[in-house]
Design an enzyme around this catalytic site. Structure first.
Site, PDB file in Angstrom:
ATOM      1  N   GLU A  58      -0.047  -1.644   5.862  1.00 43.02           N
ATOM      2  CA  GLU A  58       1.211  -0.966   6.153  1.00 43.02           C
ATOM      3  C   GLU A  58       0.481   0.687   6.712  1.00 43.02           C
ATOM      4  OE1 GLU A  58       5.179  -0.111   7.799  1.00 43.02           O
ATOM      5  OE2 GLU A  58       3.814   1.058   6.356  1.00 43.02           O
ATOM      6  N   ASP A  92       0.649  -1.173  -0.039  1.00 46.66           N
ATOM      7  CA  ASP A  92       0.233   0.257   0.451  1.00 46.66           C
ATOM      8  C   ASP A  92       0.668   1.233  -0.324  1.00 46.66           C
ATOM      9  OD1 ASP A  92       1.032  -0.570   2.292  1.00 46.66           O
ATOM     10  OD2 ASP A  92      -1.206   0.267   3.212  1.00 46.66           O
TER      11      ASP A  92
HETATM   12 ZN   LIG Z   1       7.263   2.381   4.061  1.00 48.31          ZN
END
Ligand SMILES: [Zn+2]
Length: 466
Positions: free
Chosen positions: A229, A134
C-alpha cells in the site's frame, strides 16, 4: 429481560445507546419497528456485555506483527515489492486457522484473504475489512523494538535507542487525549509500524472475538490484508470477485473516532525536456542545457501556495518528486494533488504554461508532457452510499466515541477499492506520526477500533437489508 419492558422503553433505550442520524435514522428505525424490536435491543446489549468481558488480543498481536520487517520498496517491479512481506502474510493465515477460519489463505502476490459466513438467516450485505501489511519505505522497519509506556501522564517520551528522538506532547497534541492510556512506541531507530499493523491487529482481534462469541450476529464478512500500500500498489493484484462484498472498510486512519470519506484526487505529471548539447568549450550562443531549463521551471513553481510545505486541510498542491538529466535531456516528475479532481487539469496546464514561458529563453529546445491518473477522491463515489458511512458513524457511537468524518491528504487502498466497485471509507486505527521514528499508537484506541468493527457488523444485521 427484554420481554418485561415496554416497546417504548426499549426504543428510548436503544436511541440512548445510539443516536441515529438522518437519513439512516428513518431507515433503521423503520426496520427496527417492523422487526422484533426487543430482540434487537437485546442483542446490542448482549454484544456490549460480551465486549466488557472480553480480553482484547490486539496489543499482543500488534507487538508480534511489528517485529516482522515488511517494508515495501518503490523501486521494485515485483509483486509483492519485497518478499519479506509474505512473512507476515503467512503468520496471519496461521493465526486465522488457529481461531478456526480454515478458508484463510495467502497467494503468490502476498495478499491474505479470509471469509466468515453469515450467522443470521436473513439477507445481510457482505462487508469487507481491509488493512495493509507493509510499512513505509521512508523509515527503517528492520529490528523494530516496540515499547509500552503504561499509564501515560503527558510527559515527553524519550526513545532509548536514540534519545534525540523525543515524542513531545506539544508536537503531538492528540496525546492530550491519551492521559492514563498505554502508549506503544518504537525505540528510536525505526518506525513502529502502527501504520498499518494496528489495523491488522484490530481486525484480527475482531475475528478472534466472533469466533469465541458465536452468539454475536454478523452477516458475511471478508477480511483482506494487502501488501505494498505504501508504494501505491496495494490493490494491483487484489481480487474483488473473491472479496465479494457490497461495502468495504479500511482500518488505516489516525485519530480515534475519525472516519475518512474523502481522499485527494491524484495525478502524476512528467515534463521531458530536450535541450541542445554542445562541447562546452565551443558552446557560446548554441548550447541550451536541459538541466538549466529544468532548474528554471522548478524556480518558477508557486511557493507560497500550491506547495506541500505551504498548504493544509483542503488545499491542493504541485510537488516535484524527482529530477534527473544531463545537458541534452532532463526529466522532472511531479505529483499533483487536490480534493477537486478538475483542479488537477488546471495544475497540469499551469506546469505547461511555466514550461513554455521558460522555453522562450531556449528557442531550440522543446518539452513533452505526460499526465497520468493515479487515484481519485473516493467521496465522488461514497456520497452515493450514505449507508456505509452512517453505519460506521453509528458503530463508533456505540463504542462510546464521538465520530467525525474527515478528509485525508493522501490516498488509501480504499480510494482505489471504491473506484473498483467496493465503496470503502477509512476507519481510524489509532496510528499517529506514521512513517517516522516518533510513530505511536495507544492500546485503548486499538481496542476501540475492534469494538467499532464488532458493532458495525452487527448494525448491518439490523438495518442493512438489501
Ligand atoms: Zn497506511
Amino acid at each position: 429481560m427484554a420481554n418485561n419492558i415496554s416497546n417504548a422503553k426499549i426504543i428510548r433505550n436503544f436511541e440512548r445507546l445510539s443516536t441515529f442520524t438522518n437519513p439512516l435514522k428513518i431507515n433503521l428505525i423503520n426496520t427496527i419497528f417492523s422487526k422484533d424490536i426487543s430482540k434487537i435491543f437485546e442483542f446490542m446489549t448482549h454484544l456490549r456485555q460480551l465486549i466488557s468481558k472480553y480480553s482484547f488480543s490486539s496489543k499482543d498481536r500488534f507487538l508480534t506483527y511489528v517485529k516482522i520487517d515488511t517494508q515495501s520498496d518503490p523501486k521494485s517491479t515485483s509483486s509483492p515489492s519485497t518478499e519479506k512481506q509474505k512473512d507476515l502474510a503467512v503468520l496471519l493465515v496461521k493465526e486465522l486457522h488457529e481461531v478456526g477460519i480454515s478458508n484463510a489463505h495467502t497467494n503468490e502476490y502476498g495478499y491474505v484473504y479470509a471469509h466468515l459466513e453469515s450467522n443470521v438467516s436473513k439477507d445481510v450485505p457482505a462487508i469487507c475489512f481491509c488493512a495493509h501489511m507493509d510499512t513505509s519505505p521512508d523509515c527503517s522497519g528492520f529490528g523494530v523494538k516496540p515499547i509500552i509506556h503504561p499509564n501515560y501522564q503527558g510527559e515527553d517520551i524519550i526513545l532509548p535507542d536514540d534519545p534525540t528522538v523525543i515524542i513531545r506532547l506539544n508536537e503531538h497534541p492528540d496525546l492530550q487525549e491519551q492521559i492514563g492510556k498505554d502508549i506503544i512506541t518504537a525505540s528510536g531507530t525505526t518506525l513502529l509500524g502502527a501504520d498499518n499493523k494496528a489495523g491488522v491487529a484490530e481486525i484480527m482481534d475482531a475475528v478472534a472475538f466472533w469466533q469465541k462469541n458465536s452468539s454475536v450476529q454478523h452477516g458475511p464478512i471478508s477480511i483482506v490484508f494487502t501488501p505494498d500500500e505504501e508504494v501505491g500498489r496495494g490493490t494491483d493484484h487484489i481480487d474483488i470477485q473473491k472479496i465479494n462484498a457490497v461495502y468495504g472498510y479500511t482500518l488505516d486512519g489516525e485519530k480515534r473516532g475519525h472516519l475518512e470519506n474523502e481522499t485527494f484526487s491524484a495525478d502524476g505529471f512528467t515534463i521531458k525536456i530536450k535541450g541542445i548539447s554542445q562541447h562546452p568549450g565551443f558552446a557560446k550562443g548554441r548550447m541550451e542545457s536541459a538541466i538549466k531549463i529544468a532548474a528554471d521551471i522548478i524556480s518558477k513553481l508557486p511557493k507560497e501556495y500550491l506547495s506541500p510545505e505551504t498548504t493544509e486541510k483542503m488545499e491542493g498542491f504541485i510537488h516535484p518528486v524527482d529530477i534527473q538529466g544531463h545537458v541534452e535531456e532532463a526529466q522532472i516528475d511531479f505529483i499533483l494533488r487536490d480534493f477537486d479532481t478538475l483542479k488537477l487539469i488546471e495544475y497540469g496546464n499551469l506546469l505547461k504554461e511555466i514550461t513554455f514561458d521558460v522555453l522562450k529563453n531556449y528557442p531550440n529546445s522543446s518539452a513533452d508532457f505526460v499526465q497520468t491518473e493515479q487515484y481519485r477522491n473516493m467521496n465522488e463515489i461514497l456520497k452515493d452510499h450514505p449507508l456505509c458511512i452512517s453505519l460506521a458513524m453509528e458503530a463508533m457511537k456505540l463504542a462510546g466515541l464521538s465520530p467525525e468524518t474527515t478528509s485525508i491528504r493522501g490516498g488509501t487502498d480504499g480510494s482505489r477499492l471504491t473506484f473498483m466497485g467496493l465503496p470503502c471509507p477509512n476507519i481510524f486505527a489509532g496510528e499517529h506520526a506514521f512513517h517516522s521514528k516518533e510513530e505511536w499508537v495507544s492500546v485503548q484506541d486499538m481496542q476501540k477500533a475492534t469494538e467499532t468493527i464488532l458493532y458495525l457488523a452487527e448494525l448491518y444485521t439490523v438495518g442493512g437489508n438489501r
